[in-house]
Design a protein around this motif. Structure first.
Motif, PDB file in Angstrom:
ATOM      1  N   ALA B  16       0.822  -1.202   0.000  1.00 43.68           N
ATOM      2  CA  ALA B  16       0.000   0.000   0.000  1.00 43.68           C
ATOM      3  C   ALA B  16       0.865   1.266   0.000  1.00 43.68           C
ATOM      4  N   ARG B  17       0.358   2.268  -0.683  1.00 40.85           N
ATOM      5  CA  ARG B  17       1.019   3.569  -0.606  1.00 40.85           C
ATOM      6  C   ARG B  17       0.521   4.246   0.664  1.00 40.85           C
ATOM      7  N   VAL B  18       1.423   4.537   1.556  1.00 44.35           N
ATOM      8  CA  VAL B  18       1.039   5.086   2.860  1.00 44.35           C
ATOM      9  C   VAL B  18       1.078   6.614   2.801  1.00 44.35           C
ATOM     10  N   PHE B  19      -0.007   7.189   3.293  1.00 46.44           N
ATOM     11  CA  PHE B  19      -0.120   8.645   3.258  1.00 46.44           C
ATOM     12  C   PHE B  19      -0.399   9.122   4.679  1.00 46.44           C
ATOM     13  N   ASP B  20       0.579   9.756   5.306  1.00 46.47           N
ATOM     14  CA  ASP B  20       0.446  10.177   6.697  1.00 46.47           C
ATOM     15  C   ASP B  20       0.009  11.641   6.746  1.00 46.47           C
ATOM     16  N   ALA B  44      -3.714   0.161  -3.763  1.00 50.31           N
ATOM     17  CA  ALA B  44      -3.952   0.084  -2.315  1.00 50.31           C
ATOM     18  C   ALA B  44      -3.333   1.309  -1.632  1.00 50.31           C
ATOM     19  N   TRP B  45      -4.135   1.953  -0.830  1.00 49.98           N
ATOM     20  CA  TRP B  45      -3.683   3.171  -0.145  1.00 49.98           C
ATOM     21  C   TRP B  45      -4.001   3.050   1.336  1.00 49.98           C
ATOM     22  N   GLU B  46      -3.137   3.636   2.129  1.00 51.00           N
ATOM     23  CA  GLU B  46      -3.368   3.642   3.568  1.00 51.00           C
ATOM     24  C   GLU B  46      -3.175   5.077   4.055  1.00 51.00           C
ATOM     25  N   ASP B  67      -7.574   2.459   2.961  1.00 51.60           N
ATOM     26  CA  ASP B  67      -7.826   2.186   4.371  1.00 51.60           C
ATOM     27  C   ASP B  67      -7.430   3.412   5.184  1.00 51.60           C
ATOM     28  N   VAL B  68      -8.387   3.962   5.891  1.00 45.99           N
ATOM     29  CA  VAL B  68      -8.123   5.157   6.698  1.00 45.99           C
ATOM     30  C   VAL B  68      -8.019   4.700   8.142  1.00 45.99           C
ATOM     31  N   ARG B  69      -6.874   4.897   8.738  1.00 46.41           N
ATOM     32  CA  ARG B  69      -6.623   4.402  10.103  1.00 46.41           C
ATOM     33  C   ARG B  69      -6.937   5.484  11.121  1.00 46.41           C
ATOM     34  N   GLY B  70      -8.159   5.543  11.539  1.00 43.85           N
ATOM     35  CA  GLY B  70      -8.577   6.544  12.523  1.00 43.85           C
ATOM     36  C   GLY B  70      -9.900   7.143  12.108  1.00 43.85           C
ATOM     37  N   ALA B  84     -12.871   1.704  -2.926  1.00 42.31           N
ATOM     38  CA  ALA B  84     -13.314   0.857  -1.808  1.00 42.31           C
ATOM     39  C   ALA B  84     -12.657   1.427  -0.552  1.00 42.31           C
ATOM     40  N   ILE B  85     -13.384   2.271   0.148  1.00 44.82           N
ATOM     41  CA  ILE B  85     -12.814   3.029   1.253  1.00 44.82           C
ATOM     42  C   ILE B  85     -13.250   2.386   2.566  1.00 44.82           C
TER      43      ILE B  85
END
Lengths: 442, 243
Positions: B16-20, B44-46, B67-70, B84-85
């Motif tokens: 996944a490409r992670v985006f902080d 895939a994105w995070e 995928d949004v973590r939070g 697909a969020i």
């Protein structure tokens, strides 16, 4: 010979005039309020109550037809990466497909494009006729959200978040079932033949703070490229303008009560809102108080008819005006050549306003395939372009006489009012005096 | 439009490409998502540290998994078209606003007007949703595991709202052709909204929708169906009391 006392002349009541009596009878017979299109028809203080002070010695005029008088305007300079650049400060107001026929929408696009200005979608969503023929198209984001989709948002040149409309501030709409063709039904995601209620408020926000976040969402979806307009009905123009600016609008559109509608209750049209003339100075004042005049552009609409109206609105501080009803007339609406058919509908050319019934003889406010054929989009577009050119020339003529090399250099000092009411509303002196009623407040 | 089965969505997060969002801006996230082209390998994105940000992943128009973590603020996934969020937290107002297609799954609760004016795709809220869920919905499918608040599905035009828990006051007020399925108690029905018979085709459809939403152990037969009485479709003065 008997002497007969002279009879008094029968006198009709000014309160219960013929129109009022007919409306009482109609309501009693049908059990439903009168619904109609167009804007307020009652006499209201308007631009006719203002006059320009041409130049003499204290001001120096420009040479008519010889010296340049700029008419261009740029809208959306606050945040948008791609502001709208117009050749003339007269835009075409939002009117829905569904209310208007496809050929009429195409003609509006053609006329606007020929004139270097923008046209605007409406409650029915974006049509190919309109997008294809409009060089610059403003996409309305309405409470009903009929046809709303991100593809069209990105195909638009600007987005207008419609909060209210001058003919019915606070009101929704009703497109009666008889106007719902297959195409209109599909665009609105509703069954054919049912009355389609347009909501009076946006379903997914509840106030100015939400509006601010909504505007952020629209900007994010469109990568901050498009100007975001916020349109309000002219009811509380000072506060609504201030809140629209606070919410982040690039452009504020204030629509006075002479602004048209597709179908609204007569009693609503005539009794809610403020005259266009009364809306301008408070809206301009709000921008000035916030230090945003000319940074957030102001468009005013509602009963604009000619170049003098345009020049007066600009002199009072607006950046551009919008026309709706006048544009329909230019296309051929209420044309006397259909008089016999208007008569058959119980009306007359110039007064026909039952646009919601879908039987418009001019083929403009209808979905009837046969009636629609009466609108030649190319010829009607040409007529609209001619009309816009005339308005622009008229405004330029006045501006030059006032010594201005741009329409935007017109100012309140160029105006006086013929009536105390107009002087108070416009914030300019009563002619022959230096008296501005109510100068110290609204 | 193909249905999305969120339970089987392809999610390979190992690449996944992670985006902080603690380090990069919302604008950079959304711009990067909008710059995706058809066939991109970045499927895939995070998204880390959303911390209630508004407008996270709005206007997505490619079939990517995010995928949004939070927890997120307003309008997460607004106008989503194909994405697909999944929000691994709760969502603020207007999640999935005017969604066109794809899916959004909220692992926690959702605030007001979830799925408002949505036109397609599937919105799943695994917790509760607040008032006006599915307001003016125009084709979206919404499945809420918990309860929904008042005025939900107000002026709902089409699509399906499924509630495993209870519904608040004035459910489906002024509803058009949307279908509402509620398993629990309905506080009250709004104007022109009535309970309707669950025919075999409704049971079959609902079971399929529950499956697509990843709901297990719940039968379609446990739900009641609500929809329009169609009495307000054409104005009649004799119905004035309903307005």
């Amino acid at each position: 010979m008997t002497y007969r006392n002279p009879p008094t002349t029968p006198r009709k009541s000014a309160t219960f005039d013929d129109y009022t009596l007919s409306e009482i009878r109609r309501a009693a017979a049908t059990g439903i309020y009168d619904i109609r299109g167009a804007g307020a028809k009652r006499k209201l203080p308007h631009f006719d109550d203002l006059l320009f002070l041409g130049a003499s010695i204290s001001r120096y005029p420009l040479e008519g037809y010889r010296e340049r008088c700029d008419t261009s305007v740029v809208l959306g300079t606050r945040h948008a990466k791609k502001p709208i650049e117009l050749k003339i400060p007269i835009t075409i107001a939002g009117m829905s497909f569904g209310s208007l026929s496809g050929p009429a929408k195409e003609a509006l696009g053609r006329g606007a494009t020929l004139s270097g200005t923008s046209t605007t979608t409406g409650d029915g969503g974006m049509t190919e006729e309109e997008r294809g023929h409009s060089k610059q198209l403003v996409y309305q984001y309405l409470p009903s959200r009929y046809g709303m989709n991100p593809r069209d948002l990105r195909r638009a040149d600007a987005i207008e978040v419609v909060v209210g409309q001058g003919a019915k501030p606070g009101g929704g709409g009703m497109l009666l079932g008889q106007k719902i063709s297959d195409r209109v039904a599909e665009m609105r995601t509703l069954p054919k033949g049912i009355d389609q209620r347009s909501a009076s408020r946006h379903p997914d926000w509840t106030g100015p703070d939400d509006l601010e976040i909504k505007i952020l969402e629209l900007r994010e979806i469109t990568d901050w490229e498009k100007p975001i307009y916020v349109k309000v009905g002219g009811a509380r123009p000072y506060y609504d303008t201030a809140l629209a600016v606070k919410a982040g609008a690039d452009v504020v559109v204030v629509d006075g009560m002479q602004g048209g509608t597709a179908a609204t209750q007569e009693v609503f049209i005539e009794n809610v809102g403020q005259p266009t003339l009364a809306c301008i100075r408070p809206a301009v004042q709000a921008l000035q108080d916030l230090g945003m005049h000319r940074k957030v552009q102001l468009i005013v609409s509602g009963g604009i008819r000619n170049g003098a109206d345009v020049a007066k609105a600009l002199a009072l501080g607006v950046d551009a005006v919008s026309i709706g009803t006048a544009a329909l007339v230019a296309l051929g609406d209420n044309d006397p050549r259909w008089e016999a058919e208007y008569n058959a509908l119980g009306s007359t050319a110039g007064a026909y306003d039952d646009w919601h019934e879908g039987r418009d003889p001019a083929g403009i406010t209808t979905q009837d395939p046969e009636l629609m054929k009466r609108v030649d989009p190319i010829a009607a577009g040409r007529r609209l372009a001619n009309y816009l050119k005339v308005m622009t020339l008229e405004a330029q003529t006045i501006a030059r006489a006032c010594g201005k090399n741009s329409l935007h250099n017109l100012e309140p000092e160029d105006l006086v009012a013929l009536t105390i009411e107009a002087a108070a509303m416009a914030g300019v002196p009563l002619a022959g005096t230096n008296w501005i009623p109510g100068k110290n407040g609204f | 439009m193909p249905a999305t089965n969120v339970s089987t969505a392809q999610r390979d997060q190992s690449h996944a490409r992670v985006f902080d969002l603690a380090a990069l801006s919302l604008r950079e996230l959304n711009q990067a998502l909008h710059q995706l082209t058809p066939g991109s390998n970045e499927t895939a994105w995070e998204v880390l540290n959303p911390k209630g940000s508004h407008s996270v992943a709005v206007g997505v128009d490619q079939p990517v998994a995010i995928d949004v973590r939070g927890s997120v603020g307003y309008y997460c996934g607004g106008m989503n078209a194909g994405g697909a969020i999944t929000v691994h937290g709760s969502a603020g107002p207007g999640v999935g606003e005017n969604m066109m297609s794809g899916s959004i799954v909220i692992k926690g609760d959702a605030s007001q007007y979830a799925g408002a004016t949505g036109r397609g795709g599937l919105l799943v809220i695994e917790g509760n949703a607040s008032s006006r869920c599915g307001i003016s919905m125009k084709g979206i499918d919404i499945v809420v595991h918990g309860n929904i608040g008042h005025m939900s599905a107000f002026m709902a035009q089409s699509g399906n709202l499924v509630v495993l828990g209870d519904a608040g006051d004035a459910l489906g007020d002024s509803i058009y052709e949307a279908r509402l399925f509620v398993r629990g108690k309905v506080e009250s029905l709004g104007a022109d909204c009535i309970a309707k018979e669950m025919r075999p085709e409704h049971l079959e459809f609902l079971q399929g929708l529950l499956d697509r939403a990843g709901v297990t152990g719940v039968k379609a037969s446990e739900f009641k169906r609500y929809g329009s009485a169609r009495k307000l479709y054409n104005f009649n003065i004799d119905n004035a009391d309903a307005y």
